[in-house]
Design an enzyme around this catalytic site. Structure first.
Site, PDB file in Angstrom:
ATOM      1  N   LYS A 123       0.868  -1.169   0.000  1.00  8.43           N
ATOM      2  CA  LYS A 123       0.000   0.000   0.000  1.00  8.43           C
ATOM      3  C   LYS A 123       0.911   1.226   0.000  1.00  8.43           C
ATOM      4  O   LYS A 123       1.506   1.588   1.012  1.00  8.43           O
ATOM      5  CB  LYS A 123      -0.922   0.017   1.212  1.00  8.43           C
ATOM      6  N   CYS A 417      17.304  30.758  31.895  1.00  8.86           N
ATOM      7  CA  CYS A 417      17.029  29.344  32.142  1.00  8.86           C
ATOM      8  C   CYS A 417      15.813  29.230  33.058  1.00  8.86           C
ATOM      9  O   CYS A 417      15.794  29.838  34.130  1.00  8.86           O
ATOM     10  CB  CYS A 417      18.253  28.688  32.793  1.00  8.86           C
ATOM     11  N   CYS A 420      17.118  27.718  36.640  1.00 11.09           N
ATOM     12  CA  CYS A 420      17.996  28.418  37.581  1.00 11.09           C
ATOM     13  C   CYS A 420      18.079  29.913  37.316  1.00 11.09           C
ATOM     14  O   CYS A 420      18.693  30.640  38.089  1.00 11.09           O
ATOM     15  CB  CYS A 420      19.389  27.803  37.570  1.00 11.09           C
ATOM     16  N   CYS A 441      23.059  24.991  38.165  1.00 10.89           N
ATOM     17  CA  CYS A 441      21.688  24.817  37.687  1.00 10.89           C
ATOM     18  C   CYS A 441      21.187  23.438  38.102  1.00 10.89           C
ATOM     19  O   CYS A 441      21.801  22.423  37.766  1.00 10.89           O
ATOM     20  CB  CYS A 441      21.636  24.969  36.173  1.00 10.89           C
TER      21      CYS A 441
HETATM   22  S1  IVH Z   1      -6.385  -0.502  -5.146  1.00 12.02           S
HETATM   23  C1  IVH Z   1     -10.876  -0.364  -5.708  1.00 12.02           C
HETATM   24  N1  IVH Z   1      -3.872  -0.946  -4.533  1.00 12.02           N
HETATM   25  O1  IVH Z   1      -5.131   3.381  -1.356  1.00 12.02           O
HETATM   26  C2  IVH Z   1      -9.496  -0.402  -5.194  1.00 12.02           C
HETATM   27  N2  IVH Z   1      -4.876   1.100  -3.835  1.00 12.02           N
HETATM   28  O2  IVH Z   1      -7.956   3.388  -0.075  1.00 12.02           O
HETATM   29  C3  IVH Z   1      -8.715   0.798  -5.542  1.00 12.02           C
HETATM   30  N3  IVH Z   1      -3.322   2.588  -2.656  1.00 12.02           N
HETATM   31  O3  IVH Z   1      -6.812   5.739  -3.254  1.00 12.02           O
HETATM   32  C4  IVH Z   1      -7.375   0.915  -4.965  1.00 12.02           C
HETATM   33  N4  IVH Z   1      -1.548   1.284  -2.779  1.00 12.02           N
HETATM   34  O4  IVH Z   1      -4.301   5.707  -3.453  1.00 12.02           O
HETATM   35  C5  IVH Z   1      -4.914  -0.092  -4.438  1.00 12.02           C
HETATM   36  N5  IVH Z   1      -1.638  -1.468  -4.084  1.00 12.02           N
HETATM   37  C6  IVH Z   1      -2.689  -0.608  -4.001  1.00 12.02           C
HETATM   38  C7  IVH Z   1      -2.573   0.646  -3.371  1.00 12.02           C
HETATM   39  C8  IVH Z   1      -3.705   1.470  -3.302  1.00 12.02           C
HETATM   40  C9  IVH Z   1      -2.024   2.453  -2.354  1.00 12.02           C
HETATM   41  C10 IVH Z   1      -4.134   3.758  -2.270  1.00 12.02           C
HETATM   42  C11 IVH Z   1      -4.830   4.416  -3.417  1.00 12.02           C
HETATM   43  C12 IVH Z   1      -6.286   4.479  -3.059  1.00 12.02           C
HETATM   44  C13 IVH Z   1      -6.289   4.127  -1.603  1.00 12.02           C
HETATM   45  C14 IVH Z   1      -7.512   3.247  -1.359  1.00 12.02           C
END
Ligand code: IVH
Length: 788
Positions: A123, A417, A420, A441
């Site tokens: 993510k 300070c 002190c 101090c």
């Molecule tokens: S899939 C319908 N894959 O997370 C699914 N999103 O909460 C659409 N994001 O706005 C998203 N890494 O900016 C997907 N490997 C990943 C991701 C990812 C980051 C972010 C993306 C999206 C948010 C979803």
């Protein structure tokens, strides 16, 4: 030229332009996406400039895919709106194993299978973007916006080198919308902030904000300088192609089309597979070049994805498994300062308590005055706090939009300070301000005692912060030596005060019974700390810049507190890993009368380091007059100049009593600087005492080489190795020489018997020639060794 010839000429140039575009785009893809450069940078630049020149003379024939089109155009007044053909939805989040169990259970139930196969991926912590390719050509890029309508950032996205302007391969769909994340690598973020700082502009709080700020630039030329990146993870509208039947297959296909896809992805089975992936990525998170805030699980078979469908705006077939957040928003209630052991004044933000990564944060460091100014943190501000791993929470940035009005005042460090009342001073070249009160101090006293008693220092068990505070507040302990004079009565009094102060007086005490076992134990612990190894005592003293390893060096090489406390900086400086600042700091500490008094008080109280010994035998080699002279930091007197003086037969003793230095072939400016320095009495005395100390050390040290050397045939001969020898490493050559009883030294003097010179020998060879020292090559050295 006839018209026909002109036509042909134009055609040839246009073909050349086509070829250059293809060639440059291929090179750029290999470089940016595959991380496997195929042509040198200089060649790329050459071709790029050739293309640019051709395009300038044929503006009507510029290929929209040309890499020259990536640099960005002049600013636009505002972004256009883009309606997403397929909406950009979001993901549901999971935070713990239960959430994952639920997700997996629902998927199994929904699909009526015993085990589900998932694609697990990262993510990314950036911004979602949709790239629209028509017939393989990038025609539009849009931000997510509200999921249905976003902003047209095509010009900006063109500057992102990893995003292909044209998809690879012949068989491309009529329409392909690629969804993915735009982000900034950590190192590019650091570099950007560095540049922002240098040009007096506001820094970005984190790579995500920097990426967002860079993408939403109306001036694409700025985006171009920001080095954004992109990873593909999904698909929007598609026409004219059959999609792969799994998500993992989709990602493979993206790769084949020349789109960047993160390598960290895996097809796994069941919840155990998901959790393994989560843990594995979690461990490697720090070493990734970009930031992620979790991992994403997607049911791998597209058909299964369709079957599971969506609930409101999020898919039932996917889940974001988030890492505990490292950042959170909160409000600054007050800015206070803490006084450290060395008097350093650190501004600290008192915050409305907020949970960051599962830990409640109430304070965050603001580091120093400049940092507060730079971030412009004010009382009442909403701020982003960060707590990464085990580091102290810090305020990353202010959310300016939420600053209260009327605006709170700009923060100013107190002039006095808070503990002190002494003046707060800040040296011109230092970032930190300090309380000038020293050990008068109470805050500094407490910190000094805390440090002294610490586990890696004197290790006084049971002497915690609370007791230290009351010992200092009750004036029972003014300096560390007072610890050793404490009586049982003192401790009981201290405890009474601490309990009264904190309202923790035990019932038994109120009834007149007083427990004393803890006090007996503490007294025993204090007594037991009287004989620390020397390095621990040195570390415990709290000398600035002296940590555990420097303390150990001092103890190993000098052997006794008596020698450490009278060693001038120049002597300390020739010890391994001790530089100018550290050496100065140590010498200054011991030169300070109040420190000498405190140290004597400790010794009088019976503190005696155990295992003291004579200085290390190798100290003899460090007592080289040239090195020592250079270590005195006399203006303009570099080591080669020092060598010149010593080479002319001057001992440190001689130098300490000279007034005229215009005689060693030194340049007039150097001689003048030396004379000026020596004209100061304290400097002269310093040289004299250094000379005397050196002499007495040499007399007391075992004749290291004399003891080992006279055996071999090369006994009494000193060698200097310089340059690279054809077959022997320097260590190997040195070992052979020492085996034969010779000595290897680092610098050439008239006492040097031989200089062994290899390729690229530099100043040492020149010096040898100048002094008429015999020079050997490797063959001659081997011959000499064979002879002897
Ligand atoms: S899939 C319908 N894959 O997370 C699914 N999103 O909460 C659409 N994001 O706005 C998203 N890494 O900016 C997907 N490997 C990943 C991701 C990812 C980051 C972010 C993306 C999206 C948010 C979803």
């Amino acid at each position: 030229m006839t018209e026909q010839e002109q036509q042909n000429d134009r055609q040839r140039r246009i073909e050349r332009m086509r070829w250059l575009v293809a060639e440059l785009n291929r090179a750029s893809y290999n470089y940016h996406v595959l991380d496997a450069p195929t042509i040198p940078d200089a060649e790329y630049d050459k071709l790029y400039h050739e293309l640019l020149a051709l395009e300038t003379s044929h503006p009507d024939a510029v290929d929209p895919d040309s890499p020259t089109r990536r640099v960005g155009d002049a600013p636009i007044p505002e972004f256009g709106q883009v309606t997403h053909a397929v909406p950009m939805l979001s993901l549901n989040n999971g935070f713990n194993d239960d959430d994952i169990d639920n997700f997996d259970r629902k998927a199994r139930e929904g699909l009526e299978v015993r085990q589900v196969v998932y694609n697990a991926e990262l993510k990314f912590d950036g911004l979602a973007i949709s790239l629209r390719y028509e017939d393989g050509r990038l025609v539009q890029a849009a931000t997510r916006g509200d999921g249905y309508t976003g902003e047209d950032v095509t010009a900006n996205i063109r500057t992102v080198r990893v995003i292909p302007m044209r998809l690879h391969g012949g068989d491309v769909p009529a329409v392909l919308e690629v969804r993915g994340e735009v982000l900034m690598f950590k190192r590019d973020f650091e570099a950007l902030n560095e540049r922002q700082r240098a040009s007096g502009q506001k820094e970005f709080a984190n790579p995500r904000n920097a990426a967002a700020g860079s993408l939403r630039q109306l001036d694409a030329r700025i985006t171009n300088e920001r080095r954004l990146r992109f990873f593909a993870y999904g698909v929007g509208q598609v026409e004219g192609a059959d999609l792969p039947d799994t998500h993992s297959g989709l990602l493979d296909w993206f790769e084949a089309l020349g789109l960047p896809v993160a390598k960290e992805r895996k097809v796994v089975a069941g919840r155990d597979g998901l959790l393994d992936f989560y843990r594995d990525v979690g461990e490697r998170r720090k070493s990734l070049p970009y930031e992620i805030d979790g991992v994403v699980y997607k049911v791998d078979r597209i058909e299964d994805q369709r079957a599971l469908g969506f609930v409101s705006r999020a898919p039932r077939f996917a889940l974001a498994h988030k890492f505990p957040a490292e950042e959170a928003l909160t409000t600054v209630q007050a800015i206070e300062v803490q006084v450290g052991r060395t008097g350093a004044i650190t501004p600290v933000a008192r915050l409305v308590p907020v949970s960051v990564g599962g830990v409640t944060v109430t304070n965050a460091t603001l580091h120093n005055e400049d940092e507060v100014r730079r971030k412009d943190v004010r009382v009442g501000d909403t701020v982003i706090v960060r707590r990464a791993g085990d580091v102290i929470p810090e305020v990353l940035a202010v959310v300016l939009e939420r600053r209260p009005s009327p605006e709170p005042a700009v923060y100013e460090l107190p002039k006095q300070c808070p503990v002190c009342g002494s003046h707060v001073v800040r040296e011109a070249d230092e970032a930190v301000a300090r309380c000038s009160g020293g050990l008068t101090c109470a805050a500094q006293r407490k910190e000094a005692i805390r440090h002294f008693a610490g586990r890696r220092m004197m290790d006084i068990e049971g002497l915690g912060d609370r007791y230290i505070d009351s010992l200092v507040e009750a004036n029972l302990v003014k300096g560390v030596a007072d610890l050793y004079k404490l009586t049982l009565d003192d401790l009981l009094k201290m405890k009474r005060l601490a309990d009264e102060r904190d309202g923790t007086t035990p019932e038994t005490v109120k009834q007149g019974k007083v427990a004393t076992k803890w006090a007996d134990n503490l007294l025993a612990a204090i007594a037991a700390s009287r004989q620390p190894p020397l390095e621990r005592l040195l570390f415990a003293l709290g000398i600035r810049h002296v940590g555990e390893s420097t303390a150990k060096t001092l103890a190993d090489w000098l052997g006794s507190l008596a020698l450490v406390r009278r060693a001038p900086a120049a002597l300390l400086r020739v010890l391994p890993d001790i530089g100018g600042t550290v050496a100065e700091s140590i010498a200054e500490f011991f030169a300070e009368e109040k420190n000498q008094i405190a140290l004597n008080a400790l010794l009088d109280a019976g503190v005696a380091p155990k295992g003291e010994h004579a200085p290390k035998a190798q100290l003899r080699e460090k007592l080289d007059e040239i090195k020592l002279l250079a270590a005195l930091d006399i203006p303009k007197l570099t080591e080669p100049r020092a060598r010149q003086v010593v080479g002319a037969g001057q001992t440190l003793e001689d130098i300490g009593v000279r007034t005229d230095f215009g005689i060693f072939g030194l340049p007039a400016t150097v001689a003048a600087a030396l004379e000026e320095w020596m004209a100061v009495r304290a400097n002269r005395e310093l040289v004299q005492s250094l000379a005397a100390l050196r002499r007495s050390l040499l007399e007391s040290l075992p004749e290291a080489s004399a003891a080992a050397a006279p055996e071999g045939p090369l006994a009494g001969k000193t060698f200097v190795l310089t340059g690279t020898l054809p077959t022997l490493s320097r260590d190997a050559a040195g070992a052979l020489i020492e085996e034969a009883g010779g000595k290897v030294s680092g610098s050439v003097s008239k006492k040097t018997s031989y200089v062994v010179a290899g390729a690229e020998a530099g100043s040492k060879l020149a010096k040898a020639e100048e002094l008429g020292v015999t020079i050997l090559d490797e063959a001659a050295l081997l011959a000499l060794l064979a002879q002897s």
